[in-house]
Write a protein that holds these residues in place. Sequence first.
Motif, PDB file in Angstrom:
ATOM      1  N   LEU A  53       4.663   7.018   5.709  1.00  0.00           N
ATOM      2  CA  LEU A  53       3.148   7.388   5.393  1.00  0.00           C
ATOM      3  C   LEU A  53       3.353   8.148   3.955  1.00  0.00           C
ATOM      4  N   LYS A  54       4.299   8.858   3.793  1.00  0.00           N
ATOM      5  CA  LYS A  54       4.499   9.462   2.456  1.00  0.00           C
ATOM      6  C   LYS A  54       4.717   8.510   1.282  1.00  0.00           C
ATOM      7  N   THR A  55       5.305   7.473   1.636  1.00  0.00           N
ATOM      8  CA  THR A  55       5.499   6.389   0.502  1.00  0.00           C
ATOM      9  C   THR A  55       4.427   5.341   0.363  1.00  0.00           C
ATOM     10  N   GLY A  56       3.400   5.477   1.270  1.00  0.00           N
ATOM     11  CA  GLY A  56       2.363   4.602   1.179  1.00  0.00           C
ATOM     12  C   GLY A  56       2.419   3.228   2.135  1.00  0.00           C
ATOM     13  N   ASN A  57       3.529   3.220   2.559  1.00  0.00           N
ATOM     14  CA  ASN A  57       3.539   2.022   3.537  1.00  0.00           C
ATOM     15  C   ASN A  57       3.008   2.232   4.872  1.00  0.00           C
ATOM     16  N   ILE A  58       1.696   2.255   5.136  1.00  0.00           N
ATOM     17  CA  ILE A  58       0.890   2.576   6.326  1.00  0.00           C
ATOM     18  C   ILE A  58       1.422   1.773   7.494  1.00  0.00           C
ATOM     19  N   SER A  59       1.303   0.495   7.095  1.00  0.00           N
ATOM     20  CA  SER A  59       1.659  -0.447   8.261  1.00  0.00           C
ATOM     21  C   SER A  59       2.996  -0.267   9.191  1.00  0.00           C
ATOM     22  N   ALA A  60       4.119  -0.049   8.114  1.00  0.00           N
ATOM     23  CA  ALA A  60       5.381   0.379   8.409  1.00  0.00           C
ATOM     24  C   ALA A  60       5.476   1.550   9.224  1.00  0.00           C
ATOM     25  N   ALA A  61       4.605   2.834   8.759  1.00  0.00           N
ATOM     26  CA  ALA A  61       4.359   3.916   9.373  1.00  0.00           C
ATOM     27  C   ALA A  61       4.093   3.838  10.962  1.00  0.00           C
ATOM     28  N   LYS A 201      -7.105   9.746 -12.164  1.00  0.00           N
ATOM     29  CA  LYS A 201      -6.370  11.083 -11.749  1.00  0.00           C
ATOM     30  C   LYS A 201      -5.875  10.756 -10.391  1.00  0.00           C
ATOM     31  N   ALA A 202      -6.467  10.201  -9.169  1.00  0.00           N
ATOM     32  CA  ALA A 202      -5.783   9.889  -8.115  1.00  0.00           C
ATOM     33  C   ALA A 202      -4.569   9.393  -7.830  1.00  0.00           C
ATOM     34  N   THR A 203      -4.628   8.127  -8.755  1.00  0.00           N
ATOM     35  CA  THR A 203      -3.392   7.302  -9.019  1.00  0.00           C
ATOM     36  C   THR A 203      -2.023   8.129  -9.471  1.00  0.00           C
ATOM     37  N   ALA A 204      -2.516   8.910 -10.744  1.00  0.00           N
ATOM     38  CA  ALA A 204      -1.415   9.725 -11.522  1.00  0.00           C
ATOM     39  C   ALA A 204      -1.067  10.753 -10.605  1.00  0.00           C
ATOM     40  N   LEU A 205      -1.836  11.582  -9.764  1.00  0.00           N
ATOM     41  CA  LEU A 205      -1.376  12.415  -8.993  1.00  0.00           C
ATOM     42  C   LEU A 205      -0.511  11.954  -7.870  1.00  0.00           C
ATOM     43  N   ASP A 206      -0.854  10.731  -7.181  1.00  0.00           N
ATOM     44  CA  ASP A 206       0.141  10.311  -6.144  1.00  0.00           C
ATOM     45  C   ASP A 206       0.302   8.591  -6.478  1.00  0.00           C
ATOM     46  N   PRO A 207       1.233   8.201  -6.965  1.00  0.00           N
ATOM     47  CA  PRO A 207       1.333   6.460  -7.008  1.00  0.00           C
ATOM     48  C   PRO A 207       1.427   5.852  -5.847  1.00  0.00           C
ATOM     49  N   ALA A 208       1.539   6.684  -4.579  1.00  0.00           N
ATOM     50  CA  ALA A 208       1.656   5.996  -3.522  1.00  0.00           C
ATOM     51  C   ALA A 208       0.411   6.053  -2.805  1.00  0.00           C
ATOM     52  N   ILE A 210      -2.312   4.485  -1.749  1.00  0.00           N
ATOM     53  CA  ILE A 210      -2.723   2.994  -1.845  1.00  0.00           C
ATOM     54  C   ILE A 210      -4.228   2.754  -1.517  1.00  0.00           C
ATOM     55  N   GLU A 211      -5.104   3.736  -1.293  1.00  0.00           N
ATOM     56  CA  GLU A 211      -6.652   3.517  -1.264  1.00  0.00           C
ATOM     57  C   GLU A 211      -6.897   3.812  -2.707  1.00  0.00           C
ATOM     58  N   ALA A 212      -6.427   4.578  -3.180  1.00  0.00           N
ATOM     59  CA  ALA A 212      -6.731   4.966  -4.706  1.00  0.00           C
ATOM     60  C   ALA A 212      -6.199   3.549  -5.669  1.00  0.00           C
ATOM     61  N   LEU A 213      -5.174   3.083  -5.366  1.00  0.00           N
ATOM     62  CA  LEU A 213      -4.788   1.958  -6.044  1.00  0.00           C
ATOM     63  C   LEU A 213      -5.699   0.793  -5.778  1.00  0.00           C
ATOM     64  N   PHE A 233      -3.991  -4.345  -7.391  1.00  0.00           N
ATOM     65  CA  PHE A 233      -3.968  -4.843  -6.137  1.00  0.00           C
ATOM     66  C   PHE A 233      -2.310  -4.906  -5.751  1.00  0.00           C
ATOM     67  N   GLU A 234      -1.643  -5.713  -6.447  1.00  0.00           N
ATOM     68  CA  GLU A 234      -0.226  -6.203  -6.219  1.00  0.00           C
ATOM     69  C   GLU A 234       0.439  -4.649  -6.119  1.00  0.00           C
ATOM     70  N   ALA A 235       0.224  -3.781  -7.005  1.00  0.00           N
ATOM     71  CA  ALA A 235       0.950  -2.524  -6.902  1.00  0.00           C
ATOM     72  C   ALA A 235       0.717  -1.916  -5.444  1.00  0.00           C
ATOM     73  N   ALA A 236      -0.737  -1.945  -4.929  1.00  0.00           N
ATOM     74  CA  ALA A 236      -0.881  -1.405  -3.578  1.00  0.00           C
ATOM     75  C   ALA A 236      -0.035  -2.389  -2.439  1.00  0.00           C
ATOM     76  N   LEU A 237       0.048  -3.757  -2.518  1.00  0.00           N
ATOM     77  CA  LEU A 237       0.601  -4.401  -1.640  1.00  0.00           C
ATOM     78  C   LEU A 237       2.104  -4.423  -1.611  1.00  0.00           C
ATOM     79  N   ALA A 238       2.414  -3.947  -3.008  1.00  0.00           N
ATOM     80  CA  ALA A 238       4.147  -3.684  -2.937  1.00  0.00           C
ATOM     81  C   ALA A 238       4.440  -2.582  -2.224  1.00  0.00           C
ATOM     82  N   ARG A 239       3.536  -1.557  -2.011  1.00  0.00           N
ATOM     83  CA  ARG A 239       3.988  -0.415  -0.953  1.00  0.00           C
ATOM     84  C   ARG A 239       3.744  -0.909   0.554  1.00  0.00           C
ATOM     85  N   ASP A 240       2.634  -1.500   0.672  1.00  0.00           N
ATOM     86  CA  ASP A 240       2.252  -2.024   1.754  1.00  0.00           C
ATOM     87  C   ASP A 240       1.803  -3.352   2.111  1.00  0.00           C
TER      88      ASP A 240
END
Length: 687
Positions: A53-61, A201-208, A210-213, A233-240
């Motif tokens: 969850l912390k790294t943005g991989n919601i599916s794995a979480a 600002k959202a992505t700068a504060l938390d690169p993980a 994925i909703e903001a990405l 989109f690829e950056a979001a999908l790289a996390r999940d």
Amino acid sequence: MRDLLAPKSLLRLATAIASSLGAAALLAFAVTTPARADADAARLSLAKSLAMLKTGNISAARNHAQAAIKEDPNWGLAHAVLARAFLSLGDGLGAEGELDRAKAAGFDPKRAQQLYAHAYLLQGDAKRALSTAATVPPRFAGYAVRVGARALAAQGDLPGAQRALANLLSVDPGNSAAWSDLGRVRFDGGDVGGAIEAAVKATALDPANIEALTLRGELVRGQYGLIAALPWFEAALARDAYYHPALIEYASTLGDAGRYGDMLDATRRALAARPGSAQAYYLQAVLAARAGNDDLARTLLQRTGDALNGLPGALLLGGMLDYEAGGYEQAINKWRELVGRQPMNITARRLLGAALLRSGDAQGALDVLRPVAARFDADSYTLTLVARAFERTGERDWAGKFLDRAAFPARDASLPFGTDDSLAVLGGLANDNPDDPVRRVVFLRGLADAGDYGAALAQAQALTRTSPGAPAAWLATGDMLMVMKRYDEASAAYRHAADIRFDEPTMLRTVDALDHAGHRAEAANALALFLSQNPQNIAGQRLAAHWQIAAGEFDAAIETLENLRQRVGNGDAALLTELAYAYIGDGDETTGMTYAKAAYTLAPLNPATTDAYGWALYQSGDNKGAVQLLEKAVSIAPEHAMLRWHLGQAYADFGRGSDARAQIDAALSDPTFTDREAAAALLKTLV
């Protein structure tokens, strides 16, 4: 490993994501020892879920939380963490079910109210979400404010939603989730510039985040283009890799960019992430329709069930498939609903008007098409439909007028789309909610329709001051300036809009204004930039081909136009006309003649098609036939310098020197005429 399994290690992991999970609710159970013998395995799975969850991989979480529950079904915390994962994946029903199980297992319901509120919101019950959010304890107030703001937005209170989020961010400026919520609310409200600021600002504060990405990708797609959006989109999908919202936006963008194989792969991944995904089936239906497989498209669209009821794209596609299959009434019903939802959708009005006319409802077709036909820049197809409708109602005089316009519709700057409401009504609606840019734009359109361009311009300029991030405000300002022939100022307004959202309408306006202002090089650069990001855009390719012909780049024009013909077919007279000019310019008179004749057959009263056919005959040596057609073209559009130049050349070769001189002089009197050197040289040879 022993430390990781210890309660204190799990406590540290829970604390790390406290802001998004509702920390106290989780910490209260973090030290509770699972009752089952395999407690350590459950703890490990839940620790992994929290880390994901912390790294943005919601599916794995989600998967790890499910594993923890399998290992200890009675652990309330595991159910709560799974509910949080479901919320991040947009599954409100699944989240509510897990929260109920967490409560049954001993999880304190007072510490899950914000999660329940979020679940209700995702299920479409904004009212219940608001009332539940109001009961949340102070320690979870930030989460509750976010849910409440999104519920207000869902109810249409976008200004209220923005105020709530702004208040939250004033005390918690580092809240990435709140910034992304604010970005979405601003985007939905038309404040694209403000949405971009919030998403950055959202992505700068938390690169993980994925909703903001994903939101950033949507905004970049409008601001810069399709190709520039893909990395987000690829950056979001790289996390999940199975984050459904990003997969849907990614697939849509890939399709618009012409990468159909990659689009199909993304939709399949979306279906794996969310079996039965209506959005994925819809995109696959679009892909099948583009490939000409209507049966498959229809089957895929049926799989969406009622999930996409009211979605404009689904209504448009469904109506087209019904129409192709002979289901005219079904098509009419879908397109009528679409026009009701989007009264300014010109494509939908054309389709609905054509279907109504075919069904025998000529008056209905006139009612639908009248706002489009009243525009100065109405297209030939719409004008012809209106003429045929007037013929059906017995009003042949009106039919003749619209057929004349269809033969050579004026391409003046368009007035804003008409409205049936009075200025008093529109002004009242705008004053009721002065913070709503949409209502202000509708009011200024009403002023323009009434001919009060000065007041409309003042309203538009005021809107750019109060809503500088709304592209519609800058476009409205540019439109008014174009009508008033203040081209330099219009191009500046359009450039402001393009800095925020550089889509097809903005590009066309910008290029047109720059061209009218005499800045052809800047216009060409704007067009090239747009096409570099949107290589499949038909309007952009048409304009590029036209300019390629004007510049004598005939090989390039032929390649551009032939690619377009493969996509739009052989029924477009304007496209065939341009192909005729391109092939003739390239020295292939035979192919040019074929296209010119086909275009003339489709539109014998159009001056461009008539001129192209005449020019093809002239190039083949048939001066007599050429003169007849070129004279006809000039009689239809005597103000067009290029038509007079072509006729002048034919007259000169036919030995009619005085007539040739008159036509060439007329062409040279037009300051926009570009072939001046050749015309002046020919003029010197005439006696």
